[in-house]
Design an enzyme around this catalytic site. Structure first.
Site, short mmCIF file in Angstrom:
data_model
loop_
_atom_site.label_atom_id
_atom_site.label_comp_id
_atom_site.label_asym_id
_atom_site.label_seq_id
_atom_site.Cartn_x
_atom_site.Cartn_y
_atom_site.Cartn_z
N ASN A 1 0.44 -1.09 -0.03
CA ASN A 1 -0.22 -0.20 0.11
C ASN A 1 0.82 1.26 0.10
O ASN A 1 0.52 2.24 -1.04
CB ASN A 1 -1.26 0.60 0.96
CG ASN A 1 -2.22 -1.29 1.45
OD1 ASN A 1 -2.17 -1.25 0.12
ND2 ASN A 1 -2.73 -1.17 2.34
N HIS B 1 -15.55 2.84 -14.79
CA HIS B 1 -14.95 1.77 -13.44
C HIS B 1 -15.86 0.74 -13.11
O HIS B 1 -16.59 -0.13 -12.10
CB HIS B 1 -14.94 2.54 -12.22
CG HIS B 1 -14.56 1.81 -11.10
ND1 HIS B 1 -15.21 2.51 -9.48
CD2 HIS B 1 -13.12 1.43 -10.42
CE1 HIS B 1 -14.71 1.40 -9.22
NE2 HIS B 1 -13.41 1.43 -9.18
N TYR C 1 -12.05 -10.06 -1.69
CA TYR C 1 -13.05 -8.67 -0.78
C TYR C 1 -14.31 -9.08 -0.67
O TYR C 1 -14.98 -10.16 -1.63
CB TYR C 1 -12.32 -8.13 -2.75
CG TYR C 1 -11.43 -7.48 -3.27
CD1 TYR C 1 -9.93 -7.94 -2.43
CD2 TYR C 1 -11.50 -6.61 -4.01
CE1 TYR C 1 -8.94 -7.49 -3.05
CE2 TYR C 1 -10.28 -6.17 -4.29
CZ TYR C 1 -8.79 -6.26 -3.66
OH TYR C 1 -7.83 -5.15 -4.33
N HIS D 1 -14.91 -4.13 0.52
CA HIS D 1 -15.07 -3.82 -0.72
C HIS D 1 -16.52 -3.10 -1.58
O HIS D 1 -16.47 -2.50 -2.36
CB HIS D 1 -13.71 -4.41 -2.09
CG HIS D 1 -13.70 -3.62 -3.36
ND1 HIS D 1 -15.02 -4.10 -4.21
CD2 HIS D 1 -12.67 -2.41 -3.91
CE1 HIS D 1 -13.70 -3.41 -5.86
NE2 HIS D 1 -12.99 -2.97 -4.97
N ARG E 1 -5.08 1.50 -13.02
CA ARG E 1 -3.69 1.83 -12.79
C ARG E 1 -3.85 0.51 -12.00
O ARG E 1 -3.63 -0.28 -11.57
CB ARG E 1 -4.05 2.53 -11.49
CG ARG E 1 -2.35 3.61 -11.00
CD ARG E 1 -2.16 4.59 -10.17
NE ARG E 1 -2.68 5.70 -10.53
CZ ARG E 1 -3.51 6.67 -10.12
NH1 ARG E 1 -3.97 5.87 -9.77
NH2 ARG E 1 -3.79 7.70 -10.82
#
Length: 694
Positions: free
Chosen positions: A45, A427, A460, A580, A397
């Site tokens: 991170n 997205h 997730y 998430h 990304r």
């Protein structure tokens, strides 16, 4: 309501506190290798934070920008605060690493440097060096005829200070680049890992024959990894992106990590060539390159030092022997991953690719694993002549190269591939299947908070929603038309999309709750809350008595427990699964439950194409209600945000509630009970009943 800068928490500092909560898992009563994983996650991170956020602040500072955040901290003030925070936290990281490795030694699992090995193991390391390391490492001289080399982002190397044995007065500097093809650790035995740099250091004089080693220091560099692509001027976006990926490797240095007590001349040598600000140099008394600790955490001989492995379950109305389209046609179905299996999502696409009645498959792809069964099913469908339309977001990304690979593979198979919308990232997570039924067309949709990625679906927490309702068919068709064609009308009727609708809809629903004063209730779960307009609306709702519960894993710029926010409670849940899902509840709206791909951030609401999905089905709403109730009751994984921006652990009562473990147990209980019941409708009813009761 007039807001002021002191009503907001700084975004960057809020993110740092999130990452601190990740590191804080090392203080909990967890299995040792789980703690090691959290150190790896924390460091990964931090790498991304420096590559993007710190690099961006440096660029703003260089451009003379004075204010860049709602709290009006200047880029320089933010950089100073970040460096101070991270230099202090570095000591905590070192403490946890030493504590965990010490405890691992008691379990007979070791990280040992070469010099601490017995002669037999040293010999094995020597043999490994000559057979596996020596052929691929790159010795680099730096002098008048050998310029300082290009160092890739996150590359790991050994800087050396040496002298010519024939001319001891001539001190030289160089480095040994350790390629990524080598593992971070050499597993010299089933329970002993040797850091690769330790072996390389031992053999440095064989790498530079005729020279004597005076000193060496392991170091790691971080570069600016953000990409600015002029999409409007690009005739071939794929080619422009590939060029951008090459340029990313040459971004400015933004951080140097080096072992503590490194030779001063080596440090000066590196700083002179890299021109890194001294506060961005981090000296560690522990190993560098800690994201690679996953190698040790995956040791098959020490699974007793990991949490028990949970297997996601497939619950009714999904059934192995039943067509997924038959199940979805009967009713809307909502699943909560990873407690419930991701398999129905894969089956949805796989079955569509094989079904002769299916004429069209449409899907958005944002982050996809390297070996994707879902994308392979799309390729198979396109190869068989089905109309396959796939929006592959090439600007996701750190997934750009992988997405480029899949975009080309899909195109080669005959799929219509869309690379994105100029100026926006796509997205949204949505897929649509169209089947022929006689002389009619039948539509089936899947909408989700998470990616079409089977690997991340195991770790997730996300929500998936399957439906065949006509209003969703109409809106998903319009959405895909917007993606593939020209459209100035970017508004939907049942679904909401950004950049035009989601924020507008959220503000409208907050206003409805505000009008109900102390009868109003808002519960919102998301990854990050940054948007100042929404924060202001929540403050206004709070002042009117609306009860607001926010479950925000990461960044939160809202300040709770002030006069203007006394009715707002903010909690963050950090556990073995990454939270998430985005789930929103507004008591007096109709419908009142929503799931979304979007966080409440300007980038999601203004610069991305996102979807927010209303949930009408009562059984699905009951599931979401239980999901939110559990998270609001959690006193094991939860932290509460205070008005100073700090987070405190929720005090545990006599009854401890770990929301993730509880959901594992609930779903396992349902699954076990249903295995005994062969009546499909009764089984489905029982599943819903158990979710409500628990």
């Amino acid at each position: 309501m007039q807001t002021s800068p002191d009503m907001f928490i700084n975004r960057e500092l809020s993110w740092l506190r999130f990452n601190s909560r990740v590191l804080d898992q090392c203080s909990k009563n967890l299995p040792l290798l789980e703690k090691l994983k959290f150190i790896a996650i924390y460091c990964t991170n931090l790498d991304e934070f420096y590559m993007i956020r710190v690099a961006g602040l440096k660029q703003l500072f260089s451009a003379g920008v004075n204010a860049s955040s709602s709290d009006e901290m200047t880029p320089l003030q933010q950089l100073k605060a970040i460096r101070k925070y991270l230099h202090q936290e570095k000591e905590l990281l070192e403490h946890y690493f030493n504590e965990i490795t010490s405890e691992l030694e008691k379990e007979n699992l070791f990280i040992k440097h070469y010099e601490n090995l017995d002669e037999n193991l040293k010999q094995k390391c020597d043999e490994y060096f000559f057979s596996n390391i020596f052929p691929v490492i790159v010795p680099i001289a730096v002098d008048a005829t050998h310029p300082f080399p290009h160092l890739n982002n996150l590359s790991f190397s050994l800087a050396v200070k040496i002298f010519d044995k024939a001319h001891p007065e001539l001190v030289k500097f160089g480095m040994i680049r350790i390629p990524r093809v080598l593992p971070r650790f050499y597993e010299v035995s089933a329970n002993i890992y040797v850091p690769i740099e330790s072996i390389v250091h031992q053999h440095a004089e064989e790498i530079f024959p005729g020279y004597k080693l005076l000193a060496s220091a392991a170091f790691r560099v971080t570069r600016n990894a953000d990409m600015v692509i002029e999409e409007e001027e690009a005739d071939d976006f794929m080619m422009i992106l590939e060029q951008g990926l090459k340029l990313r490797r040459k971004g400015a240095f933004v951080r140097l990590q080096i072992q503590k007590d490194a030779d001063e001349q080596i440090v000066e040598f590196l700083n002179t060539h890299m021109k890194i600000f001294h506060k961005d140099v981090y000296e560690y008394s522990i190993l560098l390159n800690l994201p690679s600790l996953w190698q040790i955490a995956g040791n098959k001989n020490f699974t007793h030092l990991l949490s028990p492995l949970y297997t996601p379950k497939t619950l009714p109305p999904f059934d192995e022997n039943l067509s997924i389209f038959d199940a979805v046609e009967k009713e809307d179905i909502l699943i909560i991953q990873p407690f419930e299996s991701f398999d129905p999502v894969y089956k949805f696409i796989k079955e569509a690719s094989k079904d002769p009645e299916v004429i069209s498959i449409r899907m958005t792809l944002y982050r996809v694993e390297k070996n994707s069964n879902i994308v392979q099913a799309l390729i198979d469908a396109a190869s068989d002549g089905k109309q396959v339309t796939v929006m592959v977001e090439l600007k996701a990304r750190f997934d750009e190269e992988n997405n480029l690979h899949w975009a080309k593979a899909l195109e080669n198979a005959g799929a219509h591939v869309i690379y994105g919308i100029t100026g926006f990232k796509v997205h949204a997570k949505v897929s649509q299947v169209i089947r022929k039924q006689g002389d009619k067309l039948k539509f089936y949709m899947h909408l989700s908070t998470g990616n079409y990625n089977a690997s991340s679906a195991k770790i997730y927490t996300d929500v998936s929603y399957f439906t065949s309702k006509a209003e969703f068919a109409r809106d998903t068709t319009s959405f895909f038309h917007i993606l593939s064609g020209f459209s100035k009308n970017r508004r939907l009727q049942t679904l909401s999309m950004s950049p035009n609708q989601i924020k507008e809809k959220i503000l409208e629903m907050i206003r409805i709750e505000t009008s109900k004063k102390n009868k109003g209730v808002i519960v919102a779960k998301m990854n990050s809350l940054v948007d100042s307009d929404i924060i202001q609306a929540l403050y206004e709702a709070s002042m009117e008595g609306v009860k607001i519960d926010l479950i925000i894993r990461g960044i939160c710029c809202l300040k709770p427990d002030e006069e203007y926010s006394k009715n707002i409670r903010v909690r963050s849940i950090i556990g073995k699964y990454l939270e998430h899902a985005r789930v929103f509840y507004f008591k007096h709206s109709e419908p009142n439950y929503f799931i979304s791909s979007a966080d409440w951030m300007p980038r999601n609401l203004e610069r991305r194409l996102e979807l927010m999905t209303p949930i009408y089905d009562e059984r699905s709403k009951a599931k979401l209600a239980q999901f939110l109730r559990l998270q609001l009751s959690d006193n094991v994984l939860a932290y509460e945000l205070k008005n100073n921006g700090e987070y405190e652990k929720i005090p545990s009562s006599e009854k401890t509630i770990d929301s993730q473990q509880t959901l594992e147990e609930y779903v396992s209980k349902i699954y076990k009970t249903l295995k005994k019941d062969t009546d499909q409708s009764r089984a489905t009813h029982l599943a819903s009943k158990l979710f409500k009761e628990n």
